[in-house]
Design an enzyme around this catalytic site. Structure first.
Site, PDB file in Angstrom:
ATOM      1  N   SER A 268     -51.956   3.872  17.986  1.00 42.47           N
ATOM      2  CA  SER A 268     -52.060   3.980  16.535  1.00 42.47           C
ATOM      3  C   SER A 268     -51.530   5.496  16.173  1.00 42.47           C
ATOM      4  CB  SER A 268     -53.287   3.757  16.261  1.00 42.47           C
ATOM      5  OG  SER A 268     -53.683   4.295  14.513  1.00 42.47           O
ATOM      6  N   LYS A 269     -50.757   5.695  15.345  1.00 35.76           N
ATOM      7  CA  LYS A 269     -50.263   7.038  14.959  1.00 35.76           C
ATOM      8  C   LYS A 269     -51.776   7.759  14.281  1.00 35.76           C
ATOM      9  CE  LYS A 269     -45.744   6.975  13.101  1.00 35.76           C
ATOM     10  NZ  LYS A 269     -44.955   6.174  12.660  1.00 35.76           N
ATOM     11  N   ARG A 270     -52.585   7.207  13.966  1.00 37.86           N
ATOM     12  CA  ARG A 270     -53.801   7.686  13.249  1.00 37.86           C
ATOM     13  C   ARG A 270     -54.566   8.379  14.386  1.00 37.86           C
ATOM     14  NH1 ARG A 270     -56.856   3.352  10.685  1.00 37.86           N
ATOM     15  NH2 ARG A 270     -54.737   2.305  10.668  1.00 37.86           N
TER      16      ARG A 270
END
Ligand code: GLU
Length: 483
Positions: free
Chosen positions: A253-255
């Protein structure tokens, strides 16, 4: 048999690090036996096309030190390697399937398809095309074509059959044909769908092994059916584990951090370190060995050692560890030139170019133990190149009050001014500075932290006298005087 692998990215965004992993395995499998690695651009989805993404992907692949034997820019015997330039080929093969009864024209409009789906959903059924147009007579079809009615070409999936194939990692797999929709092969805009184009091209380009992420496994029965209809030999399939964050069962995830291959380079990772890390995302040599150059990986790679598990953990801490390891293990000169390049490319400015190479390498030698990424260099060393900002208030942290700090600096200034230029070295600075502690009854921490902070503007640096030795007499004294 000569092994031919391919990586087939769709230019719908940036190259994902999972795609880079697949590419690396493709590359290793081909090179390991003197085979060929092909790059093919699957740009059949015009709506999802992202401007410039092909160029960026090619650059990223090269930035990682990898290349391809056939494909964009280098060409090859199966040119063109862009699917959007091969439309006639897919059409020709689709018509061949129609002739054999394995595919058919479908003229249903969006409205009918939407109603059909609604109806099926209402009955709790899986939504699926109902083969309505398979029932059209030859004359009806011809008439519709003559009128220029928009159409797609669909795969005629048989009822009640089992579609079997072997995956080299997962073993024998079997899918009921009833679970497969009459897949569109050619869309109304004349472009093929992925399923059609991938099969035709893998066959025509002589691909022997298809390596791809597990997300493509459900598509494989459709491909196997197409191979059967065409009467072509099925390539070997190798589905690879998907990547997940190490503390979750979910996809990357980019997060949590970077997910695009190029972003890791922009963050200051070395390509070799990232490659070494991703070698282990789905493959394991079965030994304790962890450090692999690309060359050694190519030698050791084999399909038998690919993991069966559905997902492989992407441990970002481990990646950082690998990067620190590579930063420490390459030569200082090499590391310096990478830092320079990184600054040029990502900060668009040269670093501290006023200094001599000898000085730069000494600075780098002092801090490289502390570096985990190329990007950390600038912040770690700015005081070797520029006067630091010194906050007078902060210095009280080490002495309790500003007067005491000034007294310490004054006393040490006297000592340091009397050191000759030839004697300005780490050992001598260390000796005199410790003697002075006794003379003035200073605690080591208060005196040395004060000097460190005044000269560098930092609380944490490499050993103090190493720093003073390198900053030099003139500059050290000027900074102390200024304070
Ligand atoms: N174009 C597909 C992708 O974007 C290729 C999948 C495959 O390797 O068959 O990943």
């Amino acid at each position: 048999m000569k092994i031919r692998t391919r990586m087939a990215p769709s230019p719908t965004g940036e190259l994902h690090v999972g795609g880079l992993r697949t590419l690396l395995y493709d590359y290793a499998l081909a090179k390991n036996s003197g085979g060929e690695f092909i790059l093919r651009v699957e740009d059949t989805d015009q709506e999802r096309y992202v401007e410039g993404s092909v160029e960026r992907m090619l650059k990223t692949i090269r930035d990682y030190g990898l290349n391809w034997d056939e494909g964009p820019e280098v060409g090859g015997p199966h040119d063109p390697y862009f699917q959007s330039q091969r439309l006639d080929i897919y059409k020709k093969y689709a018509l061949e399937l129609i002739d054999k009864g394995n595919a058919y024209y479908c003229f249903c409009d969006q409205e009918r398809l939407e109603n059909l789906r609604k109806e099926q959903r209402g009955k709790g059924m899986v939504t699926r095309y109902d083969k309505f147009c398979l029932g059209l007579s030859r004359e009806d079809v011809e008439e519709n074509l003559k009128k220029g009615k928009p159409y797609v070409i669909r795969l005629n999936v048989p009822a009640n059959e089992s579609i079997d194939f072997e995956d080299m990692v997962l073993g024998n797999l079997s899918f009921p044909s009833d679970d497969i929709d009459d897949q569109v092969l050619i869309k109304s805009d004349g472009f093929p769908t992925y399923h059609m184009a991938v099969v035709v091209d893998d066959h025509l380009m002589g691909i022997t092994h298809v390596l791809r992420g597990r997300e493509w496994l459900p598509s494989t029965p459709k491909h196997v059916l197409l191979y059967k209809y065409f009467g072509w030999e099925v390539p070997k399939f190798v589905h690879l584990p998907l990547l997940r964050e190490s503390d979750s069962t979910k996809k990357l995830s980019k997060r949590t951090g970077s997910v695009n291959a190029s972003d890791f380079l922009a963050e200051g990772y070395l390509p070799e370190a990232v490659l070494n890390f991703i070698m282990f995302l789905g493959w394991n040599p079965g030994t304790e060995r962890e450090v692999y150059s690309l060359q050694d990986f190519v030698k050791d790679f084999s399909i038998e050692k690919i993991q069966k598990s559905e997902m492989a953990a992407f441990d970002r801490q481990k990646l950082l560890w690998f990067n620190g390891l590579y930063i420490r293990n390459i030569s200082l000169e090499d590391l310096w030139s990478r830092i320079e390049k990184w600054n040029q490319e990502y900060l668009k400015k040269p670093i501290f170019d006023k200094s001599t190479k000898e000085y730069n390498l000494k600075v780098l030698e002092l801090v490289r133990e502390r570096m985990k990424k190329l990007s950390e260099f600038n912040d770690l060393v700015s005081y070797f190149y520029e006067r630091p900002k010194v906050d007078k208030k902060l210095v009280e942290k080490f002495t309790g009050n500003i007067e005491k700090a000034q007294e310490i600096i004054k006393n040490y200034l006297n000592i340091y001014e009397n050191i000759s230029n030839e004697n300005w070295n780490i050992g001598y600075l260390d000796e005199l500075s410790h003697e002075a502690l006794e003379k003035f009854s200073y605690k080591p921490k208060e005196a040395f932290m004060t000097i460190r902070y005044v000269v560098t503007g930092c609380e944490s640096t490499p050993p103090l006298f190493d720093v003073l030795g390198l900053v030099g007499k003139k500059e050290t004294i000027e900074r102390m005087k200024k304070f």
